[in-house]
Design a protein around this motif. Structure first.
Motif, PDB file in Angstrom:
ATOM      1  N   LYS A 117       0.820  -1.214   0.000  1.00 52.32           N
ATOM      2  CA  LYS A 117       0.000   0.000   0.000  1.00 52.32           C
ATOM      3  C   LYS A 117       0.852   1.262   0.000  1.00 52.32           C
ATOM      4  CE  LYS A 117      -3.617   2.352   2.654  1.00 52.32           C
ATOM      5  NZ  LYS A 117      -4.413   2.352   3.903  1.00 52.32           N
ATOM      6  N   GLU A 118       1.953   1.270   0.807  1.00 54.97           N
ATOM      7  CA  GLU A 118       2.775   2.490   0.901  1.00 54.97           C
ATOM      8  C   GLU A 118       3.452   2.843  -0.425  1.00 54.97           C
ATOM      9  OE1 GLU A 118       5.371  -0.888   2.653  1.00 54.97           O
ATOM     10  OE2 GLU A 118       3.261  -0.250   2.676  1.00 54.97           O
ATOM     11  N   LEU A 119       3.766   1.795  -1.234  1.00 50.32           N
ATOM     12  CA  LEU A 119       4.388   2.059  -2.541  1.00 50.32           C
ATOM     13  C   LEU A 119       3.352   2.596  -3.537  1.00 50.32           C
ATOM     14  CD1 LEU A 119       6.898  -0.921  -3.013  1.00 50.32           C
ATOM     15  CD2 LEU A 119       7.329   1.376  -2.122  1.00 50.32           C
ATOM     16  N   THR A 120       2.128   2.087  -3.445  1.00 47.91           N
ATOM     17  CA  THR A 120       1.049   2.593  -4.302  1.00 47.91           C
ATOM     18  C   THR A 120       0.755   4.059  -3.978  1.00 47.91           C
ATOM     19  OG1 THR A 120       0.062   0.392  -4.381  1.00 47.91           O
ATOM     20  CG2 THR A 120      -1.332   2.220  -5.043  1.00 47.91           C
ATOM     21  N   GLU A 121       0.721   4.373  -2.688  1.00 53.27           N
ATOM     22  CA  GLU A 121       0.479   5.758  -2.258  1.00 53.27           C
ATOM     23  C   GLU A 121       1.622   6.661  -2.701  1.00 53.27           C
ATOM     24  OE1 GLU A 121      -0.066   5.432   1.940  1.00 53.27           O
ATOM     25  OE2 GLU A 121      -2.173   4.799   1.790  1.00 53.27           O
ATOM     26  N   LYS A 122       2.840   6.142  -2.597  1.00 50.37           N
ATOM     27  CA  LYS A 122       4.017   6.911  -3.021  1.00 50.37           C
ATOM     28  C   LYS A 122       3.909   7.263  -4.504  1.00 50.37           C
ATOM     29  CE  LYS A 122       8.506   8.156  -3.127  1.00 50.37           C
ATOM     30  NZ  LYS A 122       9.071   9.324  -2.423  1.00 50.37           N
ATOM     31  N   ARG A 123       3.505   6.305  -5.318  1.00 46.40           N
ATOM     32  CA  ARG A 123       3.363   6.538  -6.759  1.00 46.40           C
ATOM     33  C   ARG A 123       2.328   7.624  -7.036  1.00 46.40           C
ATOM     34  NH1 ARG A 123       0.501   4.803 -11.270  1.00 46.40           N
ATOM     35  NH2 ARG A 123       1.835   4.491 -13.132  1.00 46.40           N
ATOM     36  N   GLN A 124       1.206   7.582  -6.338  1.00 46.79           N
ATOM     37  CA  GLN A 124       0.147   8.582  -6.520  1.00 46.79           C
ATOM     38  C   GLN A 124       0.633   9.979  -6.136  1.00 46.79           C
ATOM     39  OE1 GLN A 124      -2.942   6.852  -4.113  1.00 46.79           O
ATOM     40  NE2 GLN A 124      -3.702   5.497  -5.740  1.00 46.79           N
ATOM     41  N   GLN A 125       1.406  10.064  -5.062  1.00 47.20           N
ATOM     42  CA  GLN A 125       1.968  11.348  -4.619  1.00 47.20           C
ATOM     43  C   GLN A 125       2.926  11.928  -5.657  1.00 47.20           C
ATOM     44  OE1 GLN A 125       3.752  10.395  -0.860  1.00 47.20           O
ATOM     45  NE2 GLN A 125       1.782  10.056   0.177  1.00 47.20           N
ATOM     46  N   VAL A 126       3.755  11.058  -6.216  1.00 50.47           N
ATOM     47  CA  VAL A 126       4.720  11.501  -7.239  1.00 50.47           C
ATOM     48  C   VAL A 126       3.990  12.033  -8.467  1.00 50.47           C
ATOM     49  CG1 VAL A 126       6.493  10.714  -8.873  1.00 50.47           C
ATOM     50  CG2 VAL A 126       6.606  10.009  -6.473  1.00 50.47           C
ATOM     51  N   LEU A 127       2.983  11.303  -8.920  1.00 58.36           N
ATOM     52  CA  LEU A 127       2.224  11.719 -10.111  1.00 58.36           C
ATOM     53  C   LEU A 127       1.492  13.038  -9.866  1.00 58.36           C
ATOM     54  CD1 LEU A 127       0.750   8.274 -11.273  1.00 58.36           C
ATOM     55  CD2 LEU A 127       2.555   9.608 -12.390  1.00 58.36           C
ATOM     56  N   ALA A 128       0.934  13.200  -8.667  1.00 57.64           N
ATOM     57  CA  ALA A 128       0.218  14.446  -8.334  1.00 57.64           C
ATOM     58  C   ALA A 128       1.190  15.629  -8.316  1.00 57.64           C
ATOM     59  CB  ALA A 128      -0.470  14.299  -6.979  1.00 57.64           C
ATOM     60  N   LYS A 129       2.351  15.416  -7.721  1.00 62.16           N
ATOM     61  CA  LYS A 129       3.320  16.505  -7.654  1.00 62.16           C
ATOM     62  C   LYS A 129       3.855  16.847  -9.045  1.00 62.16           C
ATOM     63  CE  LYS A 129       7.307  18.254  -5.159  1.00 62.16           C
ATOM     64  NZ  LYS A 129       8.321  18.027  -4.099  1.00 62.16           N
ATOM     65  N   MET A 130       4.074  15.842  -9.853  1.00 58.14           N
ATOM     66  CA  MET A 130       4.556  16.077 -11.216  1.00 58.14           C
ATOM     67  C   MET A 130       3.557  16.923 -12.002  1.00 58.14           C
ATOM     68  SD  MET A 130       5.593  13.351 -14.203  1.00 58.14           S
ATOM     69  CE  MET A 130       7.119  12.848 -13.421  1.00 58.14           C
ATOM     70  N   GLU A 131       2.281  16.576 -11.884  1.00 68.63           N
ATOM     71  CA  GLU A 131       1.232  17.321 -12.596  1.00 68.63           C
ATOM     72  C   GLU A 131       1.200  18.776 -12.146  1.00 68.63           C
ATOM     73  OE1 GLU A 131      -3.578  16.925 -13.430  1.00 68.63           O
ATOM     74  OE2 GLU A 131      -2.501  15.293 -12.456  1.00 68.63           O
ATOM     75  N   SER A 132       1.324  18.994 -10.840  1.00 68.72           N
ATOM     76  CA  SER A 132       1.296  20.348 -10.286  1.00 68.72           C
ATOM     77  C   SER A 132       2.495  21.170 -10.761  1.00 68.72           C
ATOM     78  CB  SER A 132       1.288  20.267  -8.756  1.00 68.72           C
ATOM     79  OG  SER A 132       1.465  21.544  -8.186  1.00 68.72           O
TER      80      SER A 132
END
Length: 430
Positions: free
Chosen positions: A70-85
């Protein structure tokens, strides 16, 4: 023996983690260490980076599973969100910077360019810093080409010296990792100059030079001018001092660069002196080969070390492509040194010294005589090479040098006497 002489663990403290990755990949290919241990090392190296997909794949391989924690899935989502921003913010900045009239302005004085951007496009310090932040983010995601572009634009605009210096390191690493060797060499030279003129303590300067020495190894055997550039840099007094103080294992790479560089053989004496000084601190088959041949004139010892060098070079990430070049150049050094101190050479013995079979050895010696124009002839009946040039003994060399010194002293003394006579003559007239 290959793992015994592997320098990866010594180098890791002086490299960015992204620069360590190619070394681990190479070790995995060479099977010098347990494959699973190397996978874990990669995971530990990048677990806190933005390379989310890569970390997830490594985790699956290590644990032999298709599940993702779960923590790796959450990490991936955080990275993608920050990249988009970050991309949205950077896009606004780049739309301005890519205007033809702005490009023309940026080629002029930096202060003038910034003033124009502030007045005409409402540019702020935040607009400039977002380039640095996105460059760092891109680099940590493994998008090295994009990172190099962002950090370049940031350095063009920013007046923040510390961040510009950091961006210079980042762009240097990015150019290495994309294989842009011309760009990497240019950044290395800029970094060297920046470090030399940076107002920091002697200890900080020593640390920065140590990092630069290690990072520059990626260029040495990839760029056509890499070896000459590194020899120029490493032999500079402040860098020789850094190698001797912080990282004597770099002598392996300096030795290979000098041995294989056709135009830098004149620096062999200096290299030999340094290797001899540091032999108590660091040795490996490459430095031992140099010491055996040029310090002790131990041809049997040099031959044994040359065999070991072949294995060491084959399993060194930076040197594996130089193996044939090094062996060829090393044999030539052995031959030239051997010929200088022997008047009659047994071809069979010489062939063994060069670690070649009889046929290869004979061809090698014939080519050496032809290519170097050594004044020698081959006696095929006795299977020997006879050197025609007279061999000057060490004692004779000392006598000749003493004669030269005596002559120069006599000339100097005569000149002084003449000068004194002229002065005395002028004083008498006065």
């Amino acid at each position: 023996m290959a793992a015994q002489h592997d320098l990866t663990l010594r180098m890791i403290p002086f490299l960015d983690r992204h620069l360590v990755f190619p070394l681990l990949e190479f070790l995995e290919l060479k099977e010098l260490y347990d494959a699973n241990d190397l996978l874990k090392a990669k995971f530990d190296l990048f677990r806190n980076s933005n390379m989310a997909d890569f970390i997830i794949d490594l985790n699956k391989k290590i644990n032999n599973t298709t599940d993702t924690p779960k923590e790796l899935t959450e990490k991936r989502q955080q990275v993608l969100a920050k990249m988009e921003s970050l991309q949205a913010e950077v896009q606004k900045v780049m739309q301005v910077l890519e205007k033809p009239e702005v490009i023309a302005t940026l080629r002029q004085d930096k202060a003038q360019s910034l003033q124009t951007l502030k007045e005409e496009y409402n540019f702020t310090e935040e607009n400039i810093n977002i380039l640095y932040e996105f460059g760092q983010f891109e680099f940590d995601c493994g998008n090295y080409g994009g990172a190099a572009d962002m950090l370049y634009h940031f350095r063009v605009l920013s007046t923040n010296e510390e961040r510009c210096f950091s961006a210079l390191w980042g762009k240097f690493a990015a150019e290495i990792l994309t294989g842009n060797w011309d760009g990497a060499l240019e950044e290395m030279q800029k970094l060297r100059e920046a470090i030399d003129h940076k107002n920091v303590s002697a200890l900080q300067q020593l640390q920065q030079r140590t990092w630069l020495i290690h990072w520059s190894l990626y260029i040495v055997f990839n760029h056509p001018r890499g070896r000459d550039s590194i020899i120029d840099m490493f032999f500079a007094p402040q860098y020789i001092n850094t190698i001797q103080t912080s990282c004597p294992w770099i002598l392996r790479y300096l030795a290979v660069a000098v041995v294989t560089s056709k135009r830098r053989k004149n620096q062999m004496k200096e290299l030999v002196k340094i290797i001899e000084q540091e032999s108590y601190e660091y040795q490996d088959p490459v430095t031992q080969f140099v010491e055996a041949l040029f310090v002790r004139f131990d041809f049997d010892g040099a031959q044994k070390k040359l065999k070991e060098c072949e294995d060491v070079l084959r399993n060194d990430f930076f040197l594996n492509t130089t193996q044939e070049d090094f062996m060829e150049s090393a044999r030539q050094f052995i031959s030239e040194t051997y010929c200088r101190i022997h008047q009659k050479i047994n071809i069979k013995d010489m062939t063994q010294t060069l670690n070649l079979n009889q046929e290869e050895g004979e061809k090698w010696i014939v080519n050496l005589i032809r290519d170097t124009r050594v004044d020698a002839k081959i006696d095929f009946e006795e299977n020997t090479v006879i050197m025609n040039s007279p061999i000057t003994s060490v004692y004779q060399q000392v006598i000749e040098r003493t004669k030269g010194l005596s002559f120069r002293s006599h000339v100097l003394a005569t000149a002084i006497k003449k000068r004194e006579a002229q002065v005395a003559s002028k004083e008498a007239v006065a």
